[in-house]
Design a protein around this motif. Structure first.
Motif, short mmCIF file in Angstrom:
data_model
loop_
_atom_site.label_atom_id
_atom_site.label_comp_id
_atom_site.label_asym_id
_atom_site.label_seq_id
_atom_site.Cartn_x
_atom_site.Cartn_y
_atom_site.Cartn_z
N GLY A 167 -0.51 6.88 -3.29
CA GLY A 167 -0.37 8.31 -3.09
C GLY A 167 -1.27 8.83 -1.99
N LEU A 168 -2.50 8.32 -1.91
CA LEU A 168 -3.42 8.72 -0.85
C LEU A 168 -2.91 8.24 0.51
CD1 LEU A 168 -6.74 7.90 -2.70
CD2 LEU A 168 -6.06 10.17 -1.92
N LEU A 169 -2.45 7.00 0.57
CA LEU A 169 -1.95 6.46 1.83
C LEU A 169 -0.67 7.16 2.27
CD1 LEU A 169 -2.53 2.62 1.23
CD2 LEU A 169 -3.94 4.20 2.59
N ASN A 170 0.12 7.62 1.31
CA ASN A 170 1.39 8.28 1.62
C ASN A 170 1.19 9.60 2.34
OD1 ASN A 170 4.27 8.34 1.53
ND2 ASN A 170 4.17 9.81 -0.15
N VAL A 171 0.02 10.22 2.18
CA VAL A 171 -0.28 11.46 2.89
C VAL A 171 -0.32 11.21 4.40
CG1 VAL A 171 -2.04 13.25 3.26
CG2 VAL A 171 -1.55 12.42 0.95
N PHE A 172 -0.83 10.04 4.79
CA PHE A 172 -0.98 9.72 6.20
C PHE A 172 0.22 8.96 6.76
CE2 PHE A 172 -5.14 9.79 4.14
CZ PHE A 172 -5.78 10.78 4.88
N ILE A 173 0.86 8.15 5.92
CA ILE A 173 2.02 7.35 6.36
C ILE A 173 3.16 7.64 5.39
CG2 ILE A 173 2.83 5.04 6.98
CD1 ILE A 173 -0.12 4.15 7.01
N ARG A 174 4.00 8.59 5.74
CA ARG A 174 5.01 9.07 4.80
C ARG A 174 6.08 8.02 4.49
NH1 ARG A 174 4.53 14.73 4.19
NH2 ARG A 174 2.31 15.11 4.53
N ASP A 175 6.18 6.98 5.31
CA ASP A 175 7.16 5.92 5.03
C ASP A 175 6.83 5.16 3.75
OD1 ASP A 175 8.61 6.53 7.29
OD2 ASP A 175 7.56 5.08 8.55
N ILE A 176 5.57 5.22 3.34
CA ILE A 176 5.15 4.46 2.15
C ILE A 176 5.95 4.90 0.94
CG2 ILE A 176 3.25 4.20 0.50
CD1 ILE A 176 1.37 3.96 2.84
N GLY A 177 6.22 6.19 0.81
CA GLY A 177 6.98 6.68 -0.33
C GLY A 177 8.36 6.07 -0.41
N GLN A 178 9.03 5.94 0.74
CA GLN A 178 10.36 5.34 0.78
C GLN A 178 10.30 3.85 0.46
OE1 GLN A 178 12.89 7.41 1.12
NE2 GLN A 178 11.46 9.10 1.44
N ILE A 179 9.29 3.19 1.01
CA ILE A 179 9.16 1.75 0.80
C ILE A 179 8.89 1.43 -0.67
CG2 ILE A 179 7.75 -0.29 1.33
CD1 ILE A 179 7.29 0.95 4.11
N VAL A 180 8.00 2.21 -1.28
CA VAL A 180 7.63 1.96 -2.68
C VAL A 180 8.83 2.17 -3.60
CG1 VAL A 180 6.20 2.75 -4.60
CG2 VAL A 180 5.20 2.47 -2.33
N SER A 181 9.68 3.15 -3.29
CA SER A 181 10.88 3.38 -4.12
C SER A 181 11.77 2.13 -4.13
CB SER A 181 11.66 4.57 -3.58
OG SER A 181 10.89 5.76 -3.66
N ILE A 182 11.88 1.48 -2.97
CA ILE A 182 12.67 0.24 -2.90
C ILE A 182 11.97 -0.90 -3.62
CG2 ILE A 182 13.63 -1.48 -1.31
CD1 ILE A 182 13.90 0.77 0.76
N VAL A 183 10.65 -0.99 -3.43
CA VAL A 183 9.87 -2.05 -4.07
C VAL A 183 9.95 -1.95 -5.60
CG1 VAL A 183 7.53 -2.95 -4.43
CG2 VAL A 183 8.31 -2.38 -2.13
N LEU A 184 9.96 -0.72 -6.11
CA LEU A 184 10.06 -0.54 -7.56
C LEU A 184 11.39 -1.07 -8.09
CD1 LEU A 184 8.48 2.99 -8.18
CD2 LEU A 184 7.59 0.77 -8.93
N GLN A 185 12.45 -0.90 -7.31
CA GLN A 185 13.75 -1.43 -7.74
C GLN A 185 13.72 -2.95 -7.82
OE1 GLN A 185 17.29 0.38 -5.90
NE2 GLN A 185 15.95 1.93 -5.01
N PHE A 186 13.11 -3.58 -6.81
CA PHE A 186 12.96 -5.04 -6.87
C PHE A 186 12.00 -5.44 -7.98
CE2 PHE A 186 14.65 -4.85 -2.53
CZ PHE A 186 15.49 -5.95 -2.52
N GLY A 187 10.95 -4.62 -8.16
CA GLY A 187 9.95 -4.94 -9.18
C GLY A 187 10.53 -5.01 -10.57
N PHE A 188 11.49 -4.15 -10.85
CA PHE A 188 12.13 -4.17 -12.17
C PHE A 188 12.76 -5.54 -12.44
CE2 PHE A 188 15.86 -3.66 -14.89
CZ PHE A 188 15.31 -2.99 -15.98
N TRP A 189 13.44 -6.08 -11.43
CA TRP A 189 14.13 -7.36 -11.62
C TRP A 189 13.21 -8.56 -11.47
CZ3 TRP A 189 18.61 -7.36 -13.90
CH2 TRP A 189 19.39 -6.20 -13.84
N LEU A 190 12.02 -8.34 -10.89
CA LEU A 190 11.03 -9.41 -10.79
C LEU A 190 10.06 -9.39 -11.96
CD1 LEU A 190 10.26 -9.29 -6.95
CD2 LEU A 190 11.64 -10.98 -8.18
#
Length: 264
Positions: A167-190
């Protein structure tokens, strides 16, 4: 940091009231109210159980009950939903509350405390609904349930450390929010939620243990499905990851919270 923790303690009544108001607002504004909190995760269980129960029911060692696989699913989703909610809400926690952060008298740590308390309350209500369903199915976890608060606390620390750091890093690099949303989808299946690790070869099984959620989810399954204490050896790695993530989050917070306020 001690000063900020003191401010957080003094703001405890505000935090409790905010959690209650958020919950009441969510329930009052919806006709189904409380049901929405438990409906989505239970719908996930129903979908996966309907699709995979025939294949997976016989793949759970030592269990012959017809409801073994739905209970297995429910245990995993109960853990995952808490982790995913905290991480997802943490991503925009500071961005959405920029005006509050700019107020000198506002304790900045109150935001993650309110968010965590709200997510925990939702998860506890889901747990209560799950236990009612288990009782109806004749499968209460028994004395092993005393381990559940420990697993939940470990999961909270891990989710909060990862979530606040991102959340702190997302303030400076807004792409992190989009990347984490995708990672969470993979994380569910991993994470072994819809399948059992015994189905995988030893090589891939070891790889999945690199996911700190694997040990915690297995602990939930041990308690809720197998009615036994979790394997403490498997929890050493998740506990280490939780500690490291919190230390990193605190370090980044102390160094970057003023810059966060300036950026917002």
């Amino acid at each position: 940091m001690n000063q900020q923790l003191g401010e957080l303690w003094r703001a405890r009544h505000f935090i409790r009231t905010s959690i209650r108001n958020e919950f009441v607002s969510r329930v009052v504004r919806s006709r189904l109210g409380f049901l929405w909190i438990v409906l989505y995760p239970l719908a996930q269980v129903a979908i996966y159980a309907f699709v995979l129960s025939i294949v997976m029911a016989a793949k759970l060692p030592g269990l012959t009950t017809a409801y073994a696989y739905p209970i297995y699913l429910t245990a995993g989703i109960l853990a995952w939903s808490l982790f995913a909610e905290i991480v997802s809400r943490s991503l925009n926690l500071y961005i959405e509350n920029g005006n509050l952060l700019k107020k000198v008298v506002f304790p900045k740590l109150a935001l993650p405390a309110i968010m965590t308390g709200s997510a925990l309350l939702n998860n506890l209500l889901l747990l209560a609904a799950v236990l009612v369903i288990f009782a109806f199915l004749g499968h209460l976890p028994g004395a092993a349930i005393v381990w559940l608060p420990i697993l939940m606390a470990l999961l909270l620390v891990l989710a909060l450390g990862v979530g606040l750091l991102l959340g702190l890093l997302n303030v400076f690099i807004r792409d992190i929010g989009q990347i984490v949303s995708i990672v969470l989808q993979f994380g569910f299946w991993l994470t072994p939620i819809v399948y059992n690790l015994e189905l995988l070869s030893e090589r891939y099984r070891h790889l999945l243990y690199l996911n700190p959620l694997t040990g915690i989810v297995q602990g939930y399954q041990d308690v809720l499905l197998y009615r036994q204490a979790p394997d403490l050896g498997v929890l050493i790695y998740p506990a280490t990851c939780a500690a490291v993530s919190v230390v990193l989050a605190v370090w980044v917070y102390r160094r970057g919270i003023d810059d966060v306020v300036d950026v917002l």
